[in-house]
Design a protein around this motif. Structure first.
Motif, short mmCIF file in Angstrom:
data_model
loop_
_atom_site.label_atom_id
_atom_site.label_comp_id
_atom_site.label_asym_id
_atom_site.label_seq_id
_atom_site.Cartn_x
_atom_site.Cartn_y
_atom_site.Cartn_z
N PRO A 1 55.58 63.30 27.54
CA PRO A 1 56.72 62.82 27.12
C PRO A 1 57.88 62.81 27.90
O PRO A 1 58.78 62.00 28.31
N THR A 2 57.95 64.08 28.95
CA THR A 2 58.86 64.00 30.00
C THR A 2 58.90 63.06 30.79
O THR A 2 59.79 62.61 31.33
N SER A 3 57.58 62.66 31.31
CA SER A 3 57.36 61.49 32.25
C SER A 3 57.92 60.17 31.75
O SER A 3 57.96 59.08 32.34
N GLU A 4 57.95 60.13 30.23
CA GLU A 4 58.26 58.91 29.59
C GLU A 4 59.86 58.84 29.43
O GLU A 4 60.32 57.73 29.02
N LEU A 5 60.49 59.79 29.40
CA LEU A 5 62.11 59.89 28.93
C LEU A 5 62.81 59.30 30.15
O LEU A 5 62.52 59.61 31.32
N MET A 6 63.84 58.43 30.06
CA MET A 6 64.64 57.95 30.90
C MET A 6 65.30 59.03 31.80
O MET A 6 65.21 59.27 32.81
N TYR A 7 66.17 59.78 30.80
CA TYR A 7 66.80 60.99 31.61
C TYR A 7 66.37 62.33 30.76
O TYR A 7 67.05 62.82 29.91
N PRO A 8 65.35 62.93 31.14
CA PRO A 8 64.97 64.36 30.59
C PRO A 8 66.09 65.26 30.63
O PRO A 8 65.97 66.13 29.60
N THR A 9 66.85 65.28 31.45
CA THR A 9 67.82 66.36 31.75
C THR A 9 69.01 66.40 30.79
O THR A 9 69.33 67.20 29.86
N ILE A 10 69.25 65.06 30.14
CA ILE A 10 69.97 64.87 29.17
C ILE A 10 69.47 65.07 27.99
O ILE A 10 70.16 65.76 26.97
N HIS A 11 68.36 64.84 27.70
CA HIS A 11 67.56 65.29 26.59
C HIS A 11 67.69 67.05 26.49
O HIS A 11 67.72 67.37 25.28
N LEU A 12 67.29 67.68 27.62
CA LEU A 12 67.58 69.25 27.46
C LEU A 12 69.25 69.56 27.07
O LEU A 12 69.27 70.46 26.15
N ALA A 13 69.92 68.72 27.72
CA ALA A 13 71.42 69.29 27.34
C ALA A 13 71.70 68.98 25.89
O ALA A 13 72.50 69.69 25.16
N ARG A 14 71.11 67.81 25.47
CA ARG A 14 71.19 67.65 23.96
C ARG A 14 70.93 68.61 22.95
O ARG A 14 71.35 68.75 21.85
N ARG A 15 69.88 69.41 23.31
CA ARG A 15 69.33 70.43 22.41
C ARG A 15 70.34 71.53 22.39
O ARG A 15 70.28 72.18 21.42
N ILE A 16 71.30 71.74 23.29
CA ILE A 16 72.10 72.72 23.09
C ILE A 16 73.41 72.32 22.26
O ILE A 16 73.73 71.17 22.29
N GLY A 17 73.88 73.28 21.41
CA GLY A 17 74.80 73.05 20.72
C GLY A 17 75.89 74.30 20.49
O GLY A 17 75.17 75.37 20.14
N PHE A 18 76.93 74.26 20.64
CA PHE A 18 77.70 75.27 20.20
C PHE A 18 78.58 75.07 18.91
O PHE A 18 78.57 74.02 18.55
N GLU A 19 79.31 76.03 18.52
CA GLU A 19 80.30 75.87 17.45
C GLU A 19 81.35 74.70 17.68
O GLU A 19 81.56 73.88 16.96
N PHE A 20 81.70 74.85 18.98
CA PHE A 20 82.96 74.17 19.21
C PHE A 20 82.64 72.92 19.96
O PHE A 20 83.38 71.88 20.09
N ILE A 21 81.49 73.02 20.61
CA ILE A 21 80.99 71.59 21.67
C ILE A 21 79.76 71.27 20.90
O ILE A 21 78.48 71.67 20.93
N GLU A 22 79.88 70.18 19.99
CA GLU A 22 78.74 69.68 19.17
C GLU A 22 77.56 69.33 20.08
O GLU A 22 76.52 69.42 19.92
N ARG A 23 78.00 68.32 20.97
CA ARG A 23 76.92 67.55 21.96
C ARG A 23 77.20 68.17 23.36
O ARG A 23 78.07 67.68 24.03
N PHE A 24 76.49 69.04 23.76
CA PHE A 24 76.60 69.48 25.07
C PHE A 24 76.22 68.28 26.03
O PHE A 24 76.84 68.56 27.26
N ASP A 25 75.56 67.19 25.78
CA ASP A 25 74.86 66.22 26.55
C ASP A 25 76.42 65.59 27.10
O ASP A 25 76.25 65.40 28.48
N ILE A 26 77.26 65.10 26.34
CA ILE A 26 78.47 64.43 26.86
C ILE A 26 79.14 65.44 27.90
O ILE A 26 79.49 65.09 28.77
N PHE A 27 79.33 66.59 27.44
CA PHE A 27 79.78 67.89 28.32
C PHE A 27 79.06 67.77 29.77
O PHE A 27 79.68 67.79 30.94
#
Lengths: 525, 363
Positions: free
Chosen positions: B244-270
Motif C-alpha cells: 500500500p505504501t508504494s501505491e499511495l501518492m503521498y504516503p507521508t500525508i497519509h501518516l500525518a492524517r492519522r494524527i489528530g489532536f483535540e484542537f487540530i482535527e487534521r494534522f495533515d493540513i498543518f
C-alpha cells in the motif's frame, strides 16, 4: 549669525539668491567679527535680536569706574537669580571693594577683574566670535561684554521650566525603577550618570540641525563598546545635514539602514535603566535634546521583546513571560489571517463541532470573512488611535463605548460574528504585550496584507506572508549587524537571553551580538 | 562597516544542506523506498542516506581544494576550459530543471491537498516571486532564512514521525532481509535521488566563514534528512505495509492524517502548511545555484539580474508537462542528471589530485 542655505536644485538656488539679495538690501550686513568698542558689539547683537521680544539687553557700568558693560540674554531660558545675584550685583556694587585700594579700576584690568573676581558662576566660557556667542545666547546662556575688549564672557545661567522626572508612559514595569527620561538633555545624562559611576562612560555631544542646533549626545563605555561601531555611529551622525532635528524618532529615521520597512531598526526607550543595560552590553546610546527617548545602537529584533522587568524577576518567571511575548507577537500578526484562512478554506483543520458553531454564528453575517475581519480590525485600530489622542478622562469612556457597545452592537446587528470579535480583541491585546511600542505597531500593520493573502490563498497565503516577513527581517542589517541575531545567524551563546532568559549567575559574559571588546561581565570566582 | 563577520556560519551550512535535501521529496519518500526495496525500504533509505553522506564529504573534499571558487570555475581548471564549460552548462540546466520539477510537484501537491480550486499557475507564480525575493538577497539572506525555517520544518516532520511511532507493527518487518543484502543496495540506488540537494556544497564554500570545519557541518547537515527519510519509510511500512505504501501518492500525508489532536482535527493540513517552508527552501537553493552557474559561466560576478531571466524559464518548464506521467518523465530526467552531477564529484576529485590542481600546495 551665518545664514547657511544649500540646495542642489538650481531653480531653488536662483530663488534663494534673490531672497538673499533682497534680505541683504533691506537689512544691514553684519560683520561677524567682534570689535573693541562695546557699542559696536552691542549693536551687532541688537541687529539680530531687537525684533524678538524675549531678548533682554542691559547696559550698566562696572563699579564706580564708569567702564561700560552690557549683558545679553534670552528671557525664559535663564535663571534670573543667577543673573541678579552672581552677575549684576557683583559687577555693579561688590567690585568696588577693589576700588578702595587702587582707586578706580583701570580699563585695561576690567576684563580680568570681571572674569576672576566679579562673576561668581562656575561654568564660564570665553569667546571671540559673534557666531559662537549667539549660539550660546540662544541656548540659554548670558553674554557679557566689557568695553575695550574683543572677547565676550559667556556665563552659564541656564534655567528654564522643565517637566519633572516621571513614570515612563510607554514602558511601564511592575517591579523596577519608576523614572523615565525627560525633555532636557542634561537631566537625561544625569540620570544615566547616577546609574553608572564609571568614568569610562563617555558622553559626547554634537550639534545637529543647521537652524535648530539640537544637542545630540552619544554615549558609550570606553573599553566595552567596539570602536568600529562607535566610528560608524559618529560618521552617520556627522553626515546629517538638515535644518532641524525634530526628535529622536526623526534622527532614528535619518541614520537607520533599511528605509522600506515597518519595523524600527533602533530601539527607542524612555527608561534610563534600559539604556544603561544596553551601554553595559557594548551598545551606543543616543540622546536627543527635547526628546525623552533614547536610541540604542545597534538593536536586534529580539530586543523589542525584552523588558527591564525580565531581569528583576526569577529566571523561570522571566522566561515564561518572555516566551509569552513571542507567542503574542505571532498572535498579533497572524491570528486574523489564520482565522480567515481556516474559515474560508480549511474548516477541516479545527474540530468539527467548533467549525459548526463558527459556521452557525457566521450564518447571519452578510460579508465574506475578509470584509468582516478588515472592518473589525480597522475599528479596533480607530479605537486605539482615538484612545491615544483623547484626553485621559474621555479616553476611558471611549474605550467602553467602543469596546463594549460597538462590539456587542455589531454582533447583534449581524455585522460580524462573535468569534471575529474574539479574534480582533485577541490581536489587539496580544500586540500590546510587546514592550516596545514602535515595534508592536510595526508588527500590527503587517496583519492587513496578511489578511488579504489569507483571503486569496488560505493557509498557503499565510505561509507565503510568513516567508516574506522572515526574508525581510533577515535581510535587514543594522549598523553592520544582522537584525535577527541571535536567531539568524544563530549565536548559541546569545540564546541565553533570547526567548528564554538564563539564570543571572549563568550570564557570565556579555552578549556577543554587539561585539563588545570586553566580554566578561561577571567573575564567578 | 562590518562588525559581524561576513559569510555563512557553520550552523548555516548545516541548515542549508539539511533543508535543501529535505524539500519536496519528503511527501513521497516512503513510496519511492517501498517501490524500490519493498519491506526493506527503511534500510535501503538509510543506506542511500549513508551513500549520500559519502558523496557529500567527497564534494566537500573537492571544494576545499578550491576554497575560493565554485564548481563552475574549478571544473574548468580540472577538466580544461571546454569540458569544464560543458560540465558547468549541464549543472546550470540541471539545477534549473530541478527547480522546475520541484515547483511543479509542489503546485500539484498543493492543488490536490490544500487548494483544489486555485489554478496551478497562480500557486507557482506566487512561490516564484517569493523565491525571487529571497535569492535576490544573496547567500547571506538565503542561509539566514534557512536557519529560521529549519526548526519548524524539523518539528512538524518530527511530530509526524513520533506520533505515528506507537502504531508501528513490528510483525510487518518479519521478512526483512529475507533475500539478503543485495536488494537493499539495489533499492538504495533508487532512493539516492531523494537526498539530492546537497549539490549546494559545490557552490557554498567561497562564502563560508570557517572553511576548515565545513566537512563537519556539511555531514551534520545530512543527518536530519537521513533520520527523517528512513524514519518516515519505517513508520509508513510499519503501519501500512510495503505494498500500500508504494501505491499511495503521498504516503507521508497519509501518516500525518492519522494524527489528530483535540484542537487540530487534521494534522495533515498543518503538515502541508509547514512543508511549504521545506519546498520554498529547496526551490530557493536550486534557483540560486542555477543563477550563479549561469553568471559564472558567462564570467560575471553579479548574479542578481540573471534570476529574473531564469524565473520565466523555470516557470515555462514547470508548466509544460500535461499529466502525471509527463511530470514523472521530468522527474526521471532530473534524477539521472542529478546522479550524473554528484557522481562526477568522484572523478573530479581524483583528476584534481592527479593533475595537481587546487589544494593547499597547488592553489
Amino acid at each position: 549669525m551665518k545664514i547657511i542655505k544649500r540646495s542642489k536644485n538650481p531653480k531653488n538656488k536662483e530663488v534663494m539668491d534673490e531672497q538673499q539679495q533682497s534680505m541683504t538690501k533691506s537689512e544691514d550686513c553684519v560683520s561677524l567679527d567682534l570689535s573693541k568698542k562695546i557699542e559696536e558689539n552691542y549693536e551687532k547683537f541688537q541687529a539680530f535680536l531687537k525684533e524678538s521680544s524675549d531678548a533682554v539687553f542691559r547696559k550698566f557700568k562696572l563699579g564706580r569706574s564708569g567702564i561700560n558693560c552690557a549683558l545679553v540674554y534670552i528671557d525664559g531660558l535663564i535663571d534670573k537669580n543667577v543673573v541678579h545675584d552672581s552677575i549684576l550685583r557683583p559687577m555693579m556694587f561688590e567690585i568696588s571693594h577693589f576700588e578702595y585700594e587702587e582707586d578706580v579700576i583701570k580699563p585695561s584690568d576690567a576684563y580680568d577683574l570681571v572674569l576672576n573676581h566679579a562673576v561668581s558662576v562656575a561654568d564660564i566660557k570665553e569667546t571671540a566670535s559673534l557666531d559662537e556667542a549667539m549660539l550660546y545666547v540662544m541656548s540659554g546662556e548670558a553674554a557679557l561684554m566689557v568695553d575695550g575688549f574683543e572677547k565676550l564672557i559667556i556665563v552659564s545661567a541656564r534655567g528654564w521650566a522643565t517637566r519633572g522626572i516621571s513614570d515612563p508612559q510607554t514602558e511601564g514595569v511592575i517591579r523596577g525603577a519608576k523614572e523615565g527620561f525627560t525633555e532636557t538633555l542634561r537631566t537625561n545624562t544625569a540620570l544615566l550618570r547616577r546609574k553608572c559611576k564609571d568614568p569610562n562612560m563617555v558622553i559626547k555631544t554634537i550639534r545637529l540641525g543647521r537652524r535648530s542646533k539640537t544637542d545630540v549626545a552619544y554615549i558609550y563605555i570606553k573599553g566595552i563598546t567596539n570602536p568600529k561601531l562607535l566610528e560608524e555611529v559618529e560618521e552617520r551622525l556627522i553626515k546629517i545635514d538638515i535644518d532641524q532635528i525634530i526628535s529622536s524618532g526623526h534622527l532614528e529615521q535619518l541614520i537607520q539602514d533599511n528605509r522600506i520597512t515597518p519595523i524600527p531598526q533602533l530601539q527607542a526607550t524612555e527608561r534610563p535603566d534600559k539604556a544603561i543595560a544596553n551601554l553595559m552590553e557594548g551598545r551606543v546610546i543616543i540622546l536627543v535634546d527635547n526628546s525623552p527617548f533614547a536610541l540604542t545602537i545597534p538593536t536586534t529584533f529580539a530586543q523589542f521583546f525584552q523588558s527591564p522587568e525580565d531581569y528583576n524577576e526569577r529566571w523561570v518567571v522571566a522566561s515564561f513571560i518572555r516566551s509569552l511575548r513571542w507567542i503574542a507577537s505571532f498572535l498579533a500578526v497572524f491570528t486574523p489571517a489564520v482565522y480567515i484562512a481556516v474559515v474560508t478554506y480549511h474548516s477541516g483543520l479545527i474540530p468539527t463541532r467548533l467549525a459548526l458553531s463558527i459556521a452557525a454564528t457566521r450564518a447571519g453575517v452578510p460579508f465574506p470573512s475578509i470584509i468582516e475581519a478588515v472592518l473589525m480590525e480597522i475599528t479596533i485600530e480607530l479605537l486605539r488611535e482615538s484612545g491615544a489622542r483623547l484626553p485621559k478622562a474621555i479616553g476611558q469612556t471611549i474605550g467602553i463605548v467602543g469596546g463594549l457597545i460597538i462590539g456587542d452592537a455589531a454582533v447583534n446587528a449581524g455585522l460580524t460574528s462573535p468569534i471575529m470579535v474574539i479574534v480582533v480583541a485577541l490581536t489587539a491585546i496580544a500586540s500590546f504585550v510587546i514592550p516596545t511600542y514602535s515595534a508592536a505597531i510595526g508588527l500590527r500593520t503587517m496583519r492587513f496584507p496578511l489578511m488579504v493573502l489569507a483571503a486569496f490563498f488560505g493557509l498557503y497565503g499565510v505561509m507565503l506572508g510568513f516567508i516574506i516577513i522572515n526574508i525581510h527581517l533577515v535581510s535587514i542589517k543594522t549598523f553592520g549587524m544582522s537584525f535577527m541575531t541571535p536567531q539568524a545567524p544563530t549565536i548559541f551563546h546569545d540564546l541565553k537571553d533570547f526567548v528564554i532568559r538564563a539564570p543571572a549567575r549563568k550570564m557570565v559574559k556579555r552578549p556577543v551580538q554587539s561585539y563588545p571588546i570586553d566580554m566578561i561581565r561577571m567573575d564567578m570566582e | 562597516m562590518q562588525i559581524q563577520q561576513k559569510g555563512v556560519t557553520g550552523f548555516q551550512v548545516s541548515a542549508t544542506v539539511a533543508l535543501s535535501s529535505i524539500g519536496l521529496t519528503v511527501l513521497f519518500v516512503p513510496r519511492i523506498a517501498a517501490e524500490h526495496a519493498g519491506i526493506d525500504g527503511a534500510l535501503a533509505a538509510f543506506a542511500a542516506g549513508i551513500f549520500s553522506m559519502i558523496i557529500t564529504s567527497i564534494i566537500i573534499l573537492l571544494s576545499k581544494r578550491f576554497p575560493n571558487q565554485t564548481v563552475i570555475e574549478y571544473s574548468q581548471q580540472i577538466l580544461g576550459k571546454y569540458l569544464g564549460k560543458i560540465f558547468g552548462a549541464i549543472m546550470m540546466v540541471y539545477t534549473l530543471t530541478v527547480s522546475s520539477y520541484i515547483l511543479r510537484g509542489f503546485a500539484d501537491a498543493m492543488k490536490i491537498l490544500l487548494l483544489p480550486r486555485t489554478p496551478l499557475e497562480v500557486i507557482m507564480i506566487c512561490m516564484l516571486l517569493i523565491v525571487l525575493y529571497c535569492v535576490h538577497g544573496g547567500i547571506s539572506t538565503i542561509s539566514k532564512t534557512f536557519e529560521i525555517f529549519l526548526l519548524p520544518v524539523l518539528l512538524v516532520i518530527g511530530a509526524t514521525l513520533l506520533f505515528n511511532l506507537s502504531d508501528v507493527q513490528l510483525f510487518r518487518f518479519r521478512s526483512s532481509l529475507s533475500e539478503g543484502i543485495l536488494p537493499v543496495i539495489q533499492g538504495a540506488s533508487g532512493i539516492t535521488f531523494s537526498y539530492l540537494g546537497y549539490e549546494i556544497l559545490f557552490f557554498l564554500l567561497p562564502f563560508v566563514q570557517d572553511k576548515q570545519k565545513v566537512m563537519l557541518f556539511g555531514i551534520i547537515g545530512m543527518v536530519p534528512s537521513i533520520i527523517i527519510y528512513s524514519g518516515l519509510t519505517f513508520v509508513a511500512i510499519g503501519i501500512l505495509d510495503s505494498l500500500p505504501t508504494s501505491e499511495l501518492m503521498y504516503p507521508t500525508i497519509h501518516l500525518a492524517r492519522r494524527i489528530g489532536f483535540e484542537f487540530i482535527e487534521r494534522f495533515d493540513i498543518f503538515f502541508i502548511v509547514f512543508w511549504i517552508l521545506a519546498v520554498f527552501t529547496s526551490l530557493t537553493i536550486y534557483l540560486y545555484m542555477a543563477a550563479i552557474s549561469l553568471t559564472r559561466l558567462i564570467g560575471l560576478r553579479n548574479y542578481k539580474p540573471f534570476i529574473s531571466i531564469l524565473l520565466p524559464v523555470c516557470y515555462s518548464i514547470a508548466i509544460l508537462p500535461q499529466n502525471i506521467s509527463e511530470i514523472g518523465i521530468l522527474g526521471l530526467i532530473t534524477n539521472y542528471s542529478g546522479l550524473f552531477i554528484i557522481l562526477n564529484s568522484i572523478p573530479l576529485l581524483i583528476l584534481s589530485i592527479i593533475r595537481k590542481k587546487g589544494g593547499v600546495n597547488n592553489a
